[in-house]
Motif scaffolding. Structure first.
Motif, PDB file in Angstrom:
ATOM      1  N   GLU A  49       0.606  -1.065  -0.087  1.00  0.00           N
ATOM      2  CA  GLU A  49       0.316  -0.331   0.462  1.00  0.00           C
ATOM      3  C   GLU A  49       0.668   1.297   0.002  1.00  0.00           C
ATOM      4  O   GLU A  49       0.372   2.369  -0.809  1.00  0.00           O
ATOM      5  CB  GLU A  49      -0.605   0.631   1.271  1.00  0.00           C
ATOM      6  N   LYS A  50       1.826   1.416   0.708  1.00  0.00           N
ATOM      7  CA  LYS A  50       2.592   2.261   1.323  1.00  0.00           C
ATOM      8  C   LYS A  50       3.147   2.552  -0.354  1.00  0.00           C
ATOM      9  O   LYS A  50       3.763   3.492  -1.020  1.00  0.00           O
ATOM     10  CB  LYS A  50       4.198   1.877   1.846  1.00  0.00           C
ATOM     11  N   GLN A  83      -4.687 -10.158  -0.587  1.00  0.00           N
ATOM     12  CA  GLN A  83      -4.946  -9.278   0.245  1.00  0.00           C
ATOM     13  C   GLN A  83      -4.344  -7.746  -0.254  1.00  0.00           C
ATOM     14  O   GLN A  83      -5.125  -7.230  -0.410  1.00  0.00           O
ATOM     15  CB  GLN A  83      -4.433  -9.887   1.840  1.00  0.00           C
ATOM     16  N   VAL A  84      -2.648  -8.277  -0.388  1.00  0.00           N
ATOM     17  CA  VAL A  84      -2.414  -6.872  -1.463  1.00  0.00           C
ATOM     18  C   VAL A  84      -3.696  -6.897  -3.044  1.00  0.00           C
ATOM     19  O   VAL A  84      -4.035  -5.807  -3.242  1.00  0.00           O
ATOM     20  CB  VAL A  84      -1.480  -7.331  -1.888  1.00  0.00           C
ATOM     21  N   ALA A  85      -3.465  -7.468  -3.460  1.00  0.00           N
ATOM     22  CA  ALA A  85      -4.815  -7.683  -5.030  1.00  0.00           C
ATOM     23  C   ALA A  85      -5.697  -6.393  -4.717  1.00  0.00           C
ATOM     24  O   ALA A  85      -6.511  -5.251  -5.262  1.00  0.00           O
ATOM     25  CB  ALA A  85      -5.166  -8.474  -5.713  1.00  0.00           C
ATOM     26  N   ASP A  86      -6.384  -6.939  -3.735  1.00  0.00           N
ATOM     27  CA  ASP A  86      -7.687  -6.319  -3.083  1.00  0.00           C
ATOM     28  C   ASP A  86      -7.252  -4.683  -2.728  1.00  0.00           C
ATOM     29  O   ASP A  86      -8.131  -4.053  -3.003  1.00  0.00           O
ATOM     30  CB  ASP A  86      -8.066  -7.290  -2.063  1.00  0.00           C
ATOM     31  N   ALA A  87      -6.644  -4.158  -2.096  1.00  0.00           N
ATOM     32  CA  ALA A  87      -5.732  -3.515  -1.575  1.00  0.00           C
ATOM     33  C   ALA A  87      -5.518  -2.065  -2.164  1.00  0.00           C
ATOM     34  O   ALA A  87      -4.799  -1.160  -2.125  1.00  0.00           O
ATOM     35  CB  ALA A  87      -4.655  -3.767  -0.084  1.00  0.00           C
ATOM     36  N   VAL A 134      -0.004  -7.199  -9.519  1.00  0.00           N
ATOM     37  CA  VAL A 134       0.384  -7.604  -8.445  1.00  0.00           C
ATOM     38  C   VAL A 134       1.505  -8.590  -9.005  1.00  0.00           C
ATOM     39  O   VAL A 134       0.045  -9.434 -10.313  1.00  0.00           O
ATOM     40  CB  VAL A 134      -0.776  -8.150  -7.285  1.00  0.00           C
ATOM     41  N   ILE A 135       2.555  -8.536  -8.533  1.00  0.00           N
ATOM     42  CA  ILE A 135       3.217  -9.729  -9.360  1.00  0.00           C
ATOM     43  C   ILE A 135       3.679 -10.679  -8.406  1.00  0.00           C
ATOM     44  O   ILE A 135       3.547 -10.558  -7.258  1.00  0.00           O
ATOM     45  CB  ILE A 135       4.575  -9.344  -9.991  1.00  0.00           C
ATOM     46  N   LEU A 182      -3.274 -15.538 -11.362  1.00  0.00           N
ATOM     47  CA  LEU A 182      -3.906 -15.237 -11.855  1.00  0.00           C
ATOM     48  C   LEU A 182      -5.906 -15.271 -11.238  1.00  0.00           C
ATOM     49  O   LEU A 182      -6.285 -14.066 -11.078  1.00  0.00           O
ATOM     50  CB  LEU A 182      -3.954 -15.128 -13.113  1.00  0.00           C
ATOM     51  N   ALA A 183      -5.722 -16.250 -10.640  1.00  0.00           N
ATOM     52  CA  ALA A 183      -7.149 -16.039 -10.034  1.00  0.00           C
ATOM     53  C   ALA A 183      -7.493 -15.478  -8.609  1.00  0.00           C
ATOM     54  O   ALA A 183      -8.570 -15.039  -8.329  1.00  0.00           O
ATOM     55  CB  ALA A 183      -7.276 -17.822  -9.897  1.00  0.00           C
ATOM     56  N   LEU A 184      -5.618 -15.458  -8.195  1.00  0.00           N
ATOM     57  CA  LEU A 184      -5.672 -14.663  -6.667  1.00  0.00           C
ATOM     58  C   LEU A 184      -5.622 -13.209  -7.359  1.00  0.00           C
ATOM     59  O   LEU A 184      -5.664 -12.520  -6.194  1.00  0.00           O
ATOM     60  CB  LEU A 184      -4.699 -15.291  -6.074  1.00  0.00           C
ATOM     61  N   GLY A 185      -5.531 -12.935  -8.224  1.00  0.00           N
ATOM     62  CA  GLY A 185      -6.035 -11.495  -8.628  1.00  0.00           C
ATOM     63  C   GLY A 185      -4.277 -10.525  -9.356  1.00  0.00           C
ATOM     64  O   GLY A 185      -4.274 -10.019  -9.259  1.00  0.00           O
ATOM     65  N   ALA A 186      -3.665 -11.866  -9.553  1.00  0.00           N
ATOM     66  CA  ALA A 186      -2.095 -11.207  -9.839  1.00  0.00           C
ATOM     67  C   ALA A 186      -2.544 -11.403 -11.289  1.00  0.00           C
ATOM     68  O   ALA A 186      -2.865 -11.697 -11.879  1.00  0.00           O
ATOM     69  CB  ALA A 186      -0.761 -12.543  -9.245  1.00  0.00           C
ATOM     70  N   SER A 187      -1.151 -10.305 -11.745  1.00  0.00           N
ATOM     71  CA  SER A 187      -1.132 -10.076 -13.007  1.00  0.00           C
ATOM     72  C   SER A 187      -0.086 -10.634 -13.697  1.00  0.00           C
ATOM     73  O   SER A 187       0.359 -10.600 -15.063  1.00  0.00           O
ATOM     74  CB  SER A 187      -1.064  -8.809 -13.709  1.00  0.00           C
ATOM     75  N   GLY A 188       0.638 -12.005 -13.040  1.00  0.00           N
ATOM     76  CA  GLY A 188       1.367 -12.590 -13.131  1.00  0.00           C
ATOM     77  C   GLY A 188       2.506 -13.196 -12.225  1.00  0.00           C
ATOM     78  O   GLY A 188       2.144 -12.774 -11.280  1.00  0.00           O
TER      79      GLY A 188
END
Length: 351
Positions: free
Chosen positions: A124-125, A156-160, A165-166, A181-187
């Protein structure tokens, strides 16, 4: 396979080869870039002259995008940033959070900035400071690592954050890419998997030691530098865990002197780096001194091939790797497996 990561960096596939010290040199990065993934040069173990030569060597061998990993707390961080800008490097990655000023300087020059994070608040920072993407490593990853599993940390990070997000930590195949990818990452980012390729310059006896390892042969220890460090369990690691504090600090002093000679840093510059490391990670002075062990013990294994005198940073995934493909073969295999996995997924059941 197009994602926000490929759009951002210009690579063909959403796969990153991480910047591993003494491992991610021009040969491995060139092979990764030619394969369509994002190769990252590890600059922390290079002098500034060596970094410029390495960047030029990769650029002379491929037109594909690639990146350089930097230490934000290094006394010569700005000089290294200038090298990236002057040489037209596409991506700057950071092991620790860069300052707002460094991020702004790179972005103003058109360089994509991708810091690493092991906690949601850190992601987030750097997102608030203007980072273009963030590499998030779960506890399964090799080297310095945290306690939160990739499958918990990445969503958690993808939602924040609202930047790509890698996901790193535990990836080696196409099924892992689909899961990320299913967890929200882009790679995904992979270190150990790229270390164990035919394009890696790591000596064959060291690669053989990795290939022989099982999942339970990978451990986390603080014995090397006082911080949690995931690596292969070896006789040396066990010995380091048994030695006394005084002996450990004396050994670290010797390693610090050797690294200073190799890196060309002055004593003043090393002291500045030590102060920055202490402030950035809230370490005691004894922990800062122990940190000098890391580059030299890694070099003993990754460059000199001495598995008896060096340590081998490793993700848990080493226990699932059994071969040494080229980078081209690896990247192609991951993408093929990912596409096959997507085709096999059953359609949602609706009542």
């Amino acid at each position: 396979m197009r994602t926000a990561l490929t759009d951002l960096t210009g690579v063909r596939h959403p796969i990153v080869q991480t910047g591993m010290g003494w491992v991610a040199g021009p040969r491995l990065v060139t092979a990764t870039a030619r394969a369509g993934a994002l190769g990252i040069l590890a600059s922390a173990t290079m002098t500034t002259d060596e970094l410029r030569r390495a960047v030029r060597e990769v650029a002379s061998r491929t037109d594909a995008p690639f990146g350089v990993n930097l230490r934000a707390d290094a006394s010569d961080a700005r000089a290294r940033v200038r090298i990236l800008i002057e040489e037209g490097v596409r991506v700057a990655s950071f092991a620790l959070a860069p300052t707002r000023d460094l991020i702004a300087e790179l972005k103003d020059a058109g360089v994509v900035v991708i810091p690493s994070a092991g906690a949601r608040r850190h992601a987030e920072k750097v997102a608030a400071w203007g980072a273009d993407a963030v590499l998030v490593q779960g506890g399964e990853g090799g080297g310095h690592t945290g306690e939160i599993a990739t499958t918990v940390l990445v969503p958690q990070v993808a939602d924040a954050v609202d930047i790509p997000v890698i996901a790193a930590g535990g990836f080696h195949d196409g099924r892992g890419l689909v899961a990320a990818l299913a967890l929200g990452a882009s790679g995904i980012a992979m270190g150990t998997r790229f270390l164990l390729t035919s394009d890696s310059t790591v000596p064959d006896p060291v690669k053989a030691r990795y290939l022989a390892a099982t999942v339970t042969d990978v451990t986390v220890t603080r014995a090397v530098d006082g911080l949690p460090h995931r690596m292969l369990r070896t006789e040396l690691v066990t010995a380091l865990e048994r030695r006394g504090r005084v002996r450990a600090l004396l050994t670290a002093l010797w390693h610090a002197a050797r690294f200073r000679r190799l890196s060309g840093l002055s004593r003043t510059a090393m002291l500045r780096d030590a102060r920055a490391l202490r402030a950035g990670r809230e370490l005691s002075w004894s922990q800062v001194l122990l940190a000098a062990n890391t580059p030299m013990l890694l070099r003993a294994a990754m460059v000199e091939g001495r598995t008896d005198l060096g340590v081998m940073a490793s993700g848990q995934v080493a226990g699932a790797i059994t071969d040494l493909p080229s980078c081209a073969e690896l990247v192609s295999r991951v993408i093929d497996e990912a596409e096959a996995t997507l085709r096999r997924l059953p359609p949602p059941h609706r009542t």
